[in-house]
Design an enzyme around this catalytic site. Structure first.
Site, mmCIF file in Angstrom:
data_model
loop_
_atom_site.group_PDB
_atom_site.id
_atom_site.type_symbol
_atom_site.label_atom_id
_atom_site.label_comp_id
_atom_site.label_asym_id
_atom_site.label_seq_id
_atom_site.Cartn_x
_atom_site.Cartn_y
_atom_site.Cartn_z
ATOM 1 N N CYS A 111 16.346 44.390 36.949
ATOM 2 C CA CYS A 111 17.757 44.266 36.607
ATOM 3 C C CYS A 111 17.899 43.018 35.721
ATOM 4 O O CYS A 111 17.485 41.929 36.127
ATOM 5 C CB CYS A 111 18.521 44.111 37.921
ATOM 6 N N CYS A 147 35.595 40.020 37.377
ATOM 7 C CA CYS A 147 35.826 40.823 38.586
ATOM 8 C C CYS A 147 35.725 39.874 39.790
ATOM 9 O O CYS A 147 34.739 39.143 39.915
ATOM 10 C CB CYS A 147 34.783 41.931 38.691
ATOM 11 N N GLU A 194 19.937 35.322 35.267
ATOM 12 C CA GLU A 194 19.122 35.853 36.361
ATOM 13 C C GLU A 194 18.578 37.228 36.037
ATOM 14 O O GLU A 194 19.196 38.002 35.305
ATOM 15 C CB GLU A 194 19.986 35.960 37.627
ATOM 16 N N CYS A 217 23.692 39.842 40.947
ATOM 17 C CA CYS A 217 23.352 38.849 39.934
ATOM 18 C C CYS A 217 24.469 37.837 39.750
ATOM 19 O O CYS A 217 25.627 38.149 39.848
ATOM 20 C CB CYS A 217 23.014 39.536 38.633
ATOM 21 N N CYS A 243 30.211 35.788 32.402
ATOM 22 C CA CYS A 243 30.923 37.014 31.996
ATOM 23 C C CYS A 243 32.414 36.718 31.899
ATOM 24 O O CYS A 243 32.954 35.994 32.733
ATOM 25 C CB CYS A 243 30.676 38.128 33.012
ATOM 26 N N CYS A 301 32.567 39.401 42.116
ATOM 27 C CA CYS A 301 31.290 39.205 41.437
ATOM 28 C C CYS A 301 31.048 37.720 41.184
ATOM 29 O O CYS A 301 31.909 37.031 40.635
ATOM 30 C CB CYS A 301 31.303 39.976 40.123
HETATM 31 N N1 SAH Z 1 29.189 43.898 33.701
HETATM 32 C C1 SAH Z 1 28.571 45.149 33.939
HETATM 33 C C2 SAH Z 1 27.112 45.045 34.325
HETATM 34 C C3 SAH Z 1 26.743 43.901 35.225
HETATM 35 S S1 SAH Z 1 27.433 43.967 36.872
HETATM 36 C C4 SAH Z 1 29.350 45.939 34.992
HETATM 37 O O1 SAH Z 1 30.234 45.376 35.619
HETATM 38 O O2 SAH Z 1 29.073 47.120 35.136
HETATM 39 C C5 SAH Z 1 26.402 45.214 37.579
HETATM 40 C C6 SAH Z 1 26.920 45.837 38.836
HETATM 41 O O3 SAH Z 1 26.907 44.886 39.909
HETATM 42 C C7 SAH Z 1 28.358 46.321 38.685
HETATM 43 O O4 SAH Z 1 28.468 47.658 39.103
HETATM 44 C C8 SAH Z 1 29.082 45.377 39.594
HETATM 45 O O5 SAH Z 1 30.242 45.961 40.081
HETATM 46 C C9 SAH Z 1 28.060 45.072 40.674
HETATM 47 N N2 SAH Z 1 28.390 43.894 41.485
HETATM 48 C C10 SAH Z 1 28.864 42.710 41.071
HETATM 49 N N3 SAH Z 1 29.097 41.887 42.125
HETATM 50 C C11 SAH Z 1 28.744 42.563 43.232
HETATM 51 C C12 SAH Z 1 28.768 42.244 44.624
HETATM 52 N N4 SAH Z 1 29.194 41.073 45.076
HETATM 53 N N5 SAH Z 1 28.330 43.188 45.487
HETATM 54 C C13 SAH Z 1 27.895 44.396 45.029
HETATM 55 N N6 SAH Z 1 27.874 44.750 43.742
HETATM 56 C C14 SAH Z 1 28.289 43.844 42.837
HETATM 57 FE FE1 SF4 Z 2 31.288 40.845 34.571
HETATM 58 FE FE2 SF4 Z 2 30.551 40.826 37.122
HETATM 59 FE FE3 SF4 Z 2 32.659 42.271 36.367
HETATM 60 FE FE4 SF4 Z 2 30.185 43.051 35.643
HETATM 61 S S1 SF4 Z 2 30.979 42.937 37.714
HETATM 62 S S2 SF4 Z 2 32.048 42.939 34.349
HETATM 63 S S3 SF4 Z 2 29.213 41.021 35.367
HETATM 64 S S4 SF4 Z 2 32.485 40.047 36.245
#
Ligand code: SAH
Ligand code: SF4
Length: 412
Positions: free
Chosen positions: A127, A138, A108, A358, A134, A141
């Protein structure tokens, strides 16, 4: 650009072996034409079509003789994205794109338009994704939920940018910023991400200034150190989410490999060596990481640093029991950071109704997990976060997916 609804069963097939043109440097492209005995202006014609023109396929590059178009097409892919589905929200201010790659992998990108404001020109920020899925996992996410499919090739990263630039260009607009905040952990695909940044930066290719590029990481410490050694390439953003290890272990499982103090120490060195301010991100989750205690811990951790914190309310994700922090909790959190002298901004999250965090569109296409699986995950998260909130650190080791993605980088 092809625009079509992407089927839920976009099947995996073999990856197209031809390199993407957007992954080549200007010299590599020139060398290919020279080796075929072609004059050097041919390489420039193709380079211009890739980087400046509105062409979506080599067939549209009419300055090139048909035989040469065929030869280029046999050797390279003009575009590594085979199909794109677009969804709009925020009254057209947010455009979410789901791209299908040659092997069926889905990634995406999200284009956000910021209209001109007093003293600020209009901005168009894209973005982009660095991996399909990934490994970090997390729990808040949508991408983390998918696991890792694969690393993206350099051209697959850059072609997301070319797509958005073409869409903007058709209306006489230009892309102003690129952020690596889509699917994937950029520092776990660092060689390709650096090559993609180089392509975006290079005045002979995309020509976007380093100050307009941000790469976000969940805290891959050896990757941050490698960036520090390279000197300033872009703005570095660290997904912090929590300053206490017990809680960060749950929110960012990579914390069990590199604990928060090591991540912040590496970020500090990066800021000192490059002179560039580090950005920290915190996704705010109601009752989990938005408490006064967490705000104080973060304030202590970052006090006196050359840093900026962005607080972002969590986008709801299907498989978690969590919700976004209410506005007043985020304001209290920001006030505590502010009182400690830590520069803080509260961000509004864009495009909630189309799933702008994303990974949400791709997760939707992957299909709903069975209700029993979701229930088990939710239960586990409730238990893990309750333990973390009592300050107890789990003695669980590095999660298997994280261990597989970071081989030889620290003990198990
Ligand atoms: N993996 C990298 C970059 C991609 S995620 C990272 O984690 O930094 C990019 C951002 O989106 C991160 O700061 C992550 O914490 C945030 N993100 C992911 N899921 C989210 C959600 N459900 N609501 C708000 N922010 C989110
Ligand atoms: Fe991976 Fe999502 Fe965690 Fe970023 S926020 S490191 S994309 S699992």
């Amino acid at each position: 650009m092809t625009s079509l609804p992407i089927a839920p069963d976009a099947r995996q097939s073999a990856r197209d072996p031809r390199p993407g043109l957007a992954g080549l440097t200007a010299d590599e492209l020139a060398a290919w034409f020279t080796a075929r005995g072609e004059p050097s202006y041919r390489a420039r014609q193709v380079g211009d079509a890739v980087w400046r023109g509105g062409a979506a396929a080599i067939d549209e590059v009419s300055t090139l003789p048909a035989a040469l178009r065929l030869a280029v097409d046999e050797a390279f892919r003009f575009d590594t994205v085979s199909a794109t589905e677009l969804r709009m929200s925020d009254g057209g201010l947010t455009e979410k794109a789901l791209h299908r790659l040659s092997d069926g992998a889905l990634v995406e990108s999200v284009l956000m338009h910021y209209p001109a404001r007093a003293g600020q020109r209009e901005r168009h920020t894209l973005c982009i994704s660095s991996q399909a899925g990934c490994a970090v996992g997390c729990p808040f996410c949508a991408t983390g939920e998918l696991g890792l499919t694969r690393d993206l090739e350099t051209a697959e990263i850059v072609d997301q940018v070319r797509h958005a630039a073409r869409r903007l260009g058709a209306d006489g607009r230009r892309l102003t910023n690129v952020v690596f905040m889509g699917m994937g952990e950029p520092l776990l695909n660092l060689d390709r991400v650096l090559a993609a940044v180089d392509a975006l930066n290079d005045p002979r290719r995309f020509g976007l200034g380093a100050r307009h590029i941000t790469v976000s990481t969940s805290g891959v410490v050896p990757g941050i150190r490698r960036l520090t050694a390279l000197g300033p390439q872009f703005t570095l953003a660290i997904s912090l989410h929590a300053a206490r290890d017990a809680l960060r272990d749950v929110l960012v499982p990579l914390n069990r490999r590199w604990p928060v103090a090591e991540v912040v120490a590496a970020a500090r060195e990066h800021a000192a060596a490059t002179g560039r301010r580090v950005t920290y991100e915190a996704t705010m989750i109601a009752g989990i990481n938005d408490t006064e205690q967490d705000a104080r811990a973060m304030a202590e951790l970052l006090r006196g640093d050359h840093a900026h914190v962005n607080l972002i309310p969590m986008n709801p994700v299907a498989h978690t029991p969590w919700t976004a922090s209410p506005g007043d909790a985020i304001e209290r959190f920001a006030a505590i950071l502010g009182a400690a002298g830590v520069a803080t901004t509260i961000r509004r999250n864009r495009g909630q109704e189309i799933g702008a965090a994303c990974g949400q569109l791709a997760a939707e296409r992957a299909g709903e997990p069975a209700p029993a699986v979701v229930a088990r995950r939710r239960e586990r998260l409730v238990e893990e976060s309750a333990r973390a909130l009592r300050g107890e650190r789990s003695d669980e080791g590095v999660p298997p997916l994280v261990a597989a993605a970071t081989p030889g980088w620290g003990g198990e």
